[in-house]
Design an enzyme around this catalytic site. Sequence first.
Site, PDB file in Angstrom:
ATOM      1  N   HIS A  81       0.828  -1.211   0.000  1.00 48.20           N
ATOM      2  CA  HIS A  81       0.000   0.000   0.000  1.00 48.20           C
ATOM      3  C   HIS A  81       0.862   1.262   0.000  1.00 48.20           C
ATOM      4  O   HIS A  81       0.531   2.246  -0.670  1.00 48.20           O
ATOM      5  CB  HIS A  81      -0.919  -0.024   1.223  1.00 48.20           C
ATOM      6  CG  HIS A  81      -1.723   1.213   1.415  1.00 48.20           C
ATOM      7  ND1 HIS A  81      -1.590   2.018   2.512  1.00 48.20           N
ATOM      8  CD2 HIS A  81      -2.664   1.803   0.633  1.00 48.20           C
ATOM      9  CE1 HIS A  81      -2.422   3.037   2.424  1.00 48.20           C
ATOM     10  NE2 HIS A  81      -3.081   2.934   1.285  1.00 48.20           N
ATOM     11  N   GLU A  84       1.952   1.952  -3.426  1.00 48.63           N
ATOM     12  CA  GLU A  84       0.841   2.522  -4.210  1.00 48.63           C
ATOM     13  C   GLU A  84       0.850   4.047  -4.079  1.00 48.63           C
ATOM     14  O   GLU A  84       0.684   4.771  -5.064  1.00 48.63           O
ATOM     15  CB  GLU A  84      -0.485   1.941  -3.726  1.00 48.63           C
ATOM     16  CG  GLU A  84      -1.703   2.524  -4.422  1.00 48.63           C
ATOM     17  CD  GLU A  84      -2.900   2.613  -3.489  1.00 48.63           C
ATOM     18  OE1 GLU A  84      -3.263   1.603  -2.891  1.00 48.63           O
ATOM     19  OE2 GLU A  84      -3.465   3.718  -3.358  1.00 48.63           O
ATOM     20  N   HIS A  85       1.039   4.540  -2.869  1.00 47.26           N
ATOM     21  CA  HIS A  85       1.114   6.002  -2.667  1.00 47.26           C
ATOM     22  C   HIS A  85       2.310   6.592  -3.417  1.00 47.26           C
ATOM     23  O   HIS A  85       2.201   7.644  -4.052  1.00 47.26           O
ATOM     24  CB  HIS A  85       1.247   6.315  -1.174  1.00 47.26           C
ATOM     25  CG  HIS A  85      -0.048   6.299  -0.427  1.00 47.26           C
ATOM     26  ND1 HIS A  85      -0.535   7.390   0.249  1.00 47.26           N
ATOM     27  CD2 HIS A  85      -0.964   5.307  -0.254  1.00 47.26           C
ATOM     28  CE1 HIS A  85      -1.701   7.076   0.821  1.00 47.26           C
ATOM     29  NE2 HIS A  85      -1.972   5.814   0.534  1.00 47.26           N
ATOM     30  N   GLU A 161      -3.429   7.818   7.790  1.00 44.92           N
ATOM     31  CA  GLU A 161      -4.536   7.040   7.210  1.00 44.92           C
ATOM     32  C   GLU A 161      -4.853   5.841   8.100  1.00 44.92           C
ATOM     33  O   GLU A 161      -6.014   5.524   8.340  1.00 44.92           O
ATOM     34  CB  GLU A 161      -4.167   6.562   5.806  1.00 44.92           C
ATOM     35  CG  GLU A 161      -5.271   5.749   5.139  1.00 44.92           C
ATOM     36  CD  GLU A 161      -4.888   5.262   3.746  1.00 44.92           C
ATOM     37  OE1 GLU A 161      -3.812   5.642   3.248  1.00 44.92           O
ATOM     38  OE2 GLU A 161      -5.669   4.496   3.157  1.00 44.92           O
TER      39      GLU A 161
END
Length: 467
Positions: A81, A84-85, A161
């Site tokens: 993840h 992905e950022h 997040e």
Amino acid sequence: MIKAGFKLRRHCVAFVGSVALSMSMLMPTAQAADGDVTEYKLNNGLRIVVKEDHRSPTVAHMVWYKAGSIDEYNGTTGVAHVLEHMMFKGTKNLKVGEFSQTVAALGGRDNAFTSRDYTAYFQQLQAKDLGKVMALEADRMANLVLSESEFKKEIQVVMEERRYRTDDQAQGKLYEAFMATAFQANPTRYPVIGWMSDLQAMTYKDARKWYDTWYAPQNAVLVVVGDVQPAQVKTMAEKTYGKVKPKQLEERKPQEEPKQEGIRRVQVKAPAENPYLIMGFKVPKLNDVLKDRDAYSLAVLSAVLDGYSGARLNRELVQNQKVALQAGASYDMTGRGPSLFYLDGAPAAGQTVENLEQALLAQVKKVADEGVSEAELARVKAQLIASQVYKRDSVYGQAVEIGQNVTIGFEVGDIDRMIEQIKTVTPQEVQYAAQKFFDPDQLTVGALYPLPIDPNKKNAPPKGLSH
């Protein structure tokens, strides 16, 4: 963006990302997208799936990497993840943020998501601009710049997040604890966003290693759905993705889950308005589309219990018995890791999670003892089918459906084969599934016990969270 997080309050999860329908056959009045599917494979190993849908001059362009949290190891959980950022932080040819700015200037939108099974990137825009986003996506497949300075800023966004979606969300904390209890060895136990301590210790080198290991054309699937001609897509792909060199992929080591030998329980105390209960039985998943009847039976059983507003759990536990504020069942028969059949809910006022646990189990036992009628089964199947109709109403929905199935190992044609199998499930098979797969020794139970909520505590999305 995290996908496949805590979303138990969903109906017919067995089909989410799994099955598309032969809508022209099942729902003749629906606006079905029944365009042909064409597949190619480039010399570097990139698989291309093109589906024509000429209802509007738009296109969905998606690249799916077979690399999700199920491929991670302790110490670097969440790296799929995080990368992905970082994929939006520039390449050798683009500045930070220029990728999304370019797509927006074309009138399109873009984003990405990470799940246990995969990471996907997408753009939706006018079909005439497809070649431009293919060039952009191919560029970051090969030329991503991972700077330490940008990583240090983005990892703070990811940690915020996590605080926003999990640490400050009681049900999110329960789900995380539940999965870590249900599974001991398989990476399915890891939260997709990663453990906080792993995020705190992560460096740009970890993200770079993940990119170098898994972001290769032969580990990706390109899906294009919309107002396109397959041969033209192939030509554009050869000019863009075709220039990306393949890599030596890392061998995936088996991380098999040992057999569960007794019920497992976990409790979480956190600020919340209501108690909450989640239960999961280890059950088979779908491997062979034409032979694994148990997976289809479990999918239909899930729908019998919670496939529509008048299904058994809502009707009996919420409306009639008033044991629950809400009650649900779900089962995802596809996926790279092991599967669970979920029962969940919030007890009504004056009831406890223990009461609700027994009430949920009693509903499964009722199916095991008494079965389901042909009429109920027909009603459930109709609801299952109807729930899928709208997927093909958008090019994006079609692209997601294809990408999910192909990336986890199914063929495009399997999507319709699955629904054909579902249509043949009998009442006897549903009853058999309820009798066979709900062994208490295969059960994990998670209970949320609420603590007082701080009225002054705010829980706003973190700044900079867009992926």
